[in-house]
Write a protein that holds these residues in place. Sequence first.
Motif, PDB file in Angstrom:
ATOM      1  N   TYR A  57     -26.668 -93.926  37.784  1.00  7.22           N
ATOM      2  CA  TYR A  57     -26.454 -95.003  38.746  1.00  7.22           C
ATOM      3  C   TYR A  57     -27.784 -95.635  39.148  1.00  7.22           C
ATOM      4  CZ  TYR A  57     -25.342 -97.424  43.090  1.00  7.22           C
ATOM      5  OH  TYR A  57     -25.225 -98.368  44.068  1.00  7.22           O
ATOM      6  N   LEU A  58     -28.765 -94.811  39.470  1.00  2.54           N
ATOM      7  CA  LEU A  58     -30.042 -95.334  39.944  1.00  2.54           C
ATOM      8  C   LEU A  58     -30.785 -96.111  38.869  1.00  2.54           C
ATOM      9  CD1 LEU A  58     -31.335 -92.378  42.163  1.00  2.54           C
ATOM     10  CD2 LEU A  58     -30.168 -94.457  42.869  1.00  2.54           C
ATOM     11  N   ASP A  59     -30.559 -95.744  37.607  1.00  2.00           N
ATOM     12  CA  ASP A  59     -31.206 -96.466  36.514  1.00  2.00           C
ATOM     13  C   ASP A  59     -30.667 -97.892  36.379  1.00  2.00           C
ATOM     14  OD1 ASP A  59     -32.894 -94.441  35.849  1.00  2.00           O
ATOM     15  OD2 ASP A  59     -31.630 -93.641  34.246  1.00  2.00           O
TER      16      ASP A  59
ATOM     17  N   LEU B  17     -35.838 -86.699  48.793  1.00  5.31           N
ATOM     18  CA  LEU B  17     -34.880 -87.510  48.045  1.00  5.31           C
ATOM     19  C   LEU B  17     -35.280 -87.525  46.578  1.00  5.31           C
ATOM     20  CD1 LEU B  17     -34.616 -90.512  50.493  1.00  5.31           C
ATOM     21  CD2 LEU B  17     -32.811 -88.894  49.976  1.00  5.31           C
ATOM     22  N   PRO B  18     -34.318 -87.441  45.664  1.00  5.41           N
ATOM     23  CA  PRO B  18     -34.642 -87.505  44.252  1.00  5.41           C
ATOM     24  C   PRO B  18     -35.311 -88.828  43.901  1.00  5.41           C
ATOM     25  CG  PRO B  18     -32.398 -86.713  44.579  1.00  5.41           C
ATOM     26  CD  PRO B  18     -32.885 -87.195  45.902  1.00  5.41           C
ATOM     27  N   TYR B  19     -36.062 -88.807  42.823  1.00  2.05           N
ATOM     28  CA  TYR B  19     -36.803 -89.982  42.392  1.00  2.05           C
ATOM     29  C   TYR B  19     -35.850 -91.100  41.992  1.00  2.05           C
ATOM     30  CZ  TYR B  19     -39.544 -93.017  39.391  1.00  2.05           C
ATOM     31  OH  TYR B  19     -40.141 -94.100  38.819  1.00  2.05           O
ATOM     32  N   CYS B  20     -36.079 -92.273  42.532  1.00  2.00           N
ATOM     33  CA  CYS B  20     -35.307 -93.454  42.152  1.00  2.00           C
ATOM     34  C   CYS B  20     -36.139 -94.307  41.203  1.00  2.00           C
ATOM     35  CB  CYS B  20     -34.943 -94.279  43.388  1.00  2.00           C
ATOM     36  SG  CYS B  20     -34.001 -93.381  44.634  1.00  2.00           S
ATOM     37  N   LYS B  21     -35.483 -95.207  40.507  1.00  2.00           N
ATOM     38  CA  LYS B  21     -36.188 -96.085  39.585  1.00  2.00           C
ATOM     39  C   LYS B  21     -37.303 -96.817  40.305  1.00  2.00           C
ATOM     40  CE  LYS B  21     -35.329 -99.789  36.243  1.00  2.00           C
ATOM     41  NZ  LYS B  21     -34.304-100.662  35.663  1.00  2.00           N
ATOM     42  N   VAL B  22     -36.988 -97.396  41.450  1.00  2.00           N
ATOM     43  CA  VAL B  22     -38.008 -97.938  42.344  1.00  2.00           C
ATOM     44  C   VAL B  22     -37.716 -97.334  43.702  1.00  2.00           C
ATOM     45  CG1 VAL B  22     -38.952 -99.981  43.456  1.00  2.00           C
ATOM     46  CG2 VAL B  22     -38.206-100.095  41.070  1.00  2.00           C
ATOM     47  N   PHE B  23     -38.643 -96.548  44.214  1.00  2.00           N
ATOM     48  CA  PHE B  23     -38.391 -95.866  45.481  1.00  2.00           C
ATOM     49  C   PHE B  23     -39.499 -96.207  46.450  1.00  2.00           C
ATOM     50  CE2 PHE B  23     -36.597 -92.843  48.253  1.00  2.00           C
ATOM     51  CZ  PHE B  23     -37.640 -92.232  48.902  1.00  2.00           C
TER      52      PHE B  23
ATOM     53  N   SER C 256     -25.824 -97.887  50.534  1.00  2.00           N
ATOM     54  CA  SER C 256     -25.870 -96.557  51.143  1.00  2.00           C
ATOM     55  C   SER C 256     -24.632 -95.732  50.824  1.00  2.00           C
ATOM     56  CB  SER C 256     -26.045 -96.682  52.659  1.00  2.00           C
ATOM     57  OG  SER C 256     -27.240 -97.352  52.978  1.00  2.00           O
ATOM     58  N   ASP C 257     -23.452 -96.334  50.926  1.00  2.00           N
ATOM     59  CA  ASP C 257     -22.228 -95.573  50.678  1.00  2.00           C
ATOM     60  C   ASP C 257     -22.186 -95.035  49.262  1.00  2.00           C
ATOM     61  OD1 ASP C 257     -21.313 -95.909  53.231  1.00  2.00           O
ATOM     62  OD2 ASP C 257     -20.005 -97.607  52.759  1.00  2.00           O
ATOM     63  N   GLU C 258     -22.582 -95.891  48.304  1.00  2.00           N
ATOM     64  CA  GLU C 258     -22.574 -95.433  46.915  1.00  2.00           C
ATOM     65  C   GLU C 258     -23.570 -94.293  46.693  1.00  2.00           C
ATOM     66  OE1 GLU C 258     -21.768 -99.944  46.453  1.00  2.00           O
ATOM     67  OE2 GLU C 258     -22.545 -98.554  47.961  1.00  2.00           O
ATOM     68  N   VAL C 259     -24.790 -94.473  47.203  1.00  2.00           N
ATOM     69  CA  VAL C 259     -25.833 -93.461  46.979  1.00  2.00           C
ATOM     70  C   VAL C 259     -25.487 -92.150  47.681  1.00  2.00           C
ATOM     71  CG1 VAL C 259     -28.254 -92.884  47.396  1.00  2.00           C
ATOM     72  CG2 VAL C 259     -27.642 -95.176  46.625  1.00  2.00           C
ATOM     73  N   LEU C 260     -25.018 -92.238  48.921  1.00  2.34           N
ATOM     74  CA  LEU C 260     -24.734 -91.022  49.682  1.00  2.34           C
ATOM     75  C   LEU C 260     -23.529 -90.265  49.157  1.00  2.34           C
ATOM     76  CD1 LEU C 260     -25.439 -92.318  53.302  1.00  2.34           C
ATOM     77  CD2 LEU C 260     -26.874 -90.803  51.926  1.00  2.34           C
ATOM     78  N   ASN C 261     -22.707 -90.911  48.377  1.00  2.00           N
ATOM     79  CA  ASN C 261     -21.560 -90.221  47.790  1.00  2.00           C
ATOM     80  C   ASN C 261     -21.837 -89.707  46.385  1.00  2.00           C
ATOM     81  OD1 ASN C 261     -19.209 -90.209  49.645  1.00  2.00           O
ATOM     82  ND2 ASN C 261     -19.575 -92.413  49.668  1.00  2.00           N
ATOM     83  N   LEU C 262     -23.032 -89.983  45.878  1.00  3.75           N
ATOM     84  CA  LEU C 262     -23.382 -89.509  44.540  1.00  3.75           C
ATOM     85  C   LEU C 262     -23.595 -88.007  44.531  1.00  3.75           C
ATOM     86  CD1 LEU C 262     -25.982 -92.211  43.450  1.00  3.75           C
ATOM     87  CD2 LEU C 262     -23.710 -91.879  42.472  1.00  3.75           C
ATOM     88  N   ASN C 263     -23.176 -87.363  43.460  1.00  7.19           N
ATOM     89  CA  ASN C 263     -23.551 -85.975  43.226  1.00  7.19           C
ATOM     90  C   ASN C 263     -24.993 -85.963  42.744  1.00  7.19           C
ATOM     91  OD1 ASN C 263     -23.969 -83.445  41.633  1.00  7.19           O
ATOM     92  ND2 ASN C 263     -21.846 -83.096  42.244  1.00  7.19           N
ATOM     93  N   LEU C 264     -25.803 -85.058  43.287  1.00  6.84           N
ATOM     94  CA  LEU C 264     -27.215 -85.043  42.933  1.00  6.84           C
ATOM     95  C   LEU C 264     -27.450 -84.887  41.438  1.00  6.84           C
ATOM     96  CD1 LEU C 264     -28.970 -82.953  45.733  1.00  6.84           C
ATOM     97  CD2 LEU C 264     -28.962 -85.408  45.397  1.00  6.84           C
ATOM     98  N   TYR C 265     -26.507 -84.255  40.763  1.00  7.60           N
ATOM     99  CA  TYR C 265     -26.698 -83.996  39.343  1.00  7.60           C
ATOM    100  C   TYR C 265     -26.294 -85.183  38.467  1.00  7.60           C
ATOM    101  CZ  TYR C 265     -27.041 -79.351  41.306  1.00  7.60           C
ATOM    102  OH  TYR C 265     -27.416 -78.275  42.075  1.00  7.60           O
TER     103      TYR C 265
END
Length: 500
Positions: A88-90, A7-13, A74-83
Amino acid sequence: MLTTKPLPYCKVFVLFFLSSCHNSTNIETTKSETLSYFSKNNEAKLAIKFLFDNYKGRYGLKTQFLTRDGIDKSDEVLNLNLYDYQNYLDSVDVNSSITKIYDSTALDKNFLIQNMNLALMVYENPIVGEKKWYDWKTFCEYVLPYRVGVEVLNNWRPYFYKRYSRYLKTFDIEKLSISNISEILKLELEGTSRYTFWEPQKKFKPSVNQTVDEILKFRTQFSCEDYAVHSTYVLRSLGIPAALEVIPYWGKFNFGHIQEAIMLEDQKFYPNTPRDTMPFLYQIAKMYRKTFSKVKNPTEQMISYGEAYENIPKDFNYDDLIDVTSERTKVSNITFDISQYKSIKTSYLCVYNNGQWMPVDWAKVMDNKVTFKNIGRNILYHMGQYTSTGMKLIKEPFILDAKGNINYPIDNKRNTNKLTIYNWDRNKTLDNGTGYILYSWDINTHSWQSLYEITASETSLQFSLPNETLCGLYKLEPSNQSNFTSVRPFTYKNGEQIWW
């Protein structure tokens, strides 16, 4: 065992596991009600008994993305384009949680009844082949189970049966073999369904094993395991026995692999390469088939022999895998004297994988000897012992050749001190202007020791080896990647690099 894209790095993961509680009262009620529903169907009652004899400890893994306040994003994150995810995560602190949902809390009567009715229907009236063309044990193990991997329980069976039974009726199905049907389904999965590796990953992986809803939503496999689970769903829904087969660690490549195997009319399982029982010949050390019924847990076996739990690698804590290595490659039983290692109760056999020696088999020490059984040939191995601090290698690396002979790559018989190298990894040629470091395996320190660093000025590199005896096992790494450890090792014979 297997790796997928992280999973890409999140602000707090934070990654953590939660476990749902077991409820023995509810599961017993579910069992009783299900048996009552099928009170006049002896086959169904036997099948239910099989499921309830083996469901304990089975679970699904549910992935969620939660804020610190517990709000499900979850719905918001899973629908995000990886690029585009970082903006959003910030703006929100997101923790990733994986919840372990035990079947003892998730199973209910209606789910089991639907699963049982459909499974028995395709056993009695298969899409192809004669009625009950495989035995009851095979049905229970490789058609009946309501789950394939660690997916959250879902209604995969009715969906895939409806879709693919209709699809196959567009063919002259009475003239098709199971192998023909397997190929038709494979083309459909990679074509019409667009469930393919070739599309780049654009979103987060929704779960460890995808449910039917996630498959339909994302239309993308994130790993070989995803494709295997999907294919097994499809085959089992049609009454064709199918199983997941697992290579924990490749013998000559990095990481591992999972794929589906299908039973054909001859009652044998075949990999997804039709009629080829050994597509991995001389590439694997161990391969396993996943079962629903419980088998002996290697960890529990080792503990019964007196081994401490903390001295056992987690790779061997399973109760649903049977060894099928001999079905997929040539194998040997190999025995070693380890009388010099008095304190060892259990020894491990390792392969070199992704820069580390990873355990693929274990054996109890008896009379100062260990015997490893059904070991894949033409692979590089190293023995080891395991403690709470990790794997400690013992003895020296060896090659179990294609004929089953053990060869040690000690380089004391070489007829030249010159090495001419054309590749820095398997199928990776040298880059002009790039620096490379040649390493040799040190059997005393059980580690790589650097010999030379040189910059490539043409398509090959020439190394003059020191006069002292070397192990004869080498690796070549780009010098500008100090932590680059995934290159494959090689030996050198008759002027050629032999890759392991």
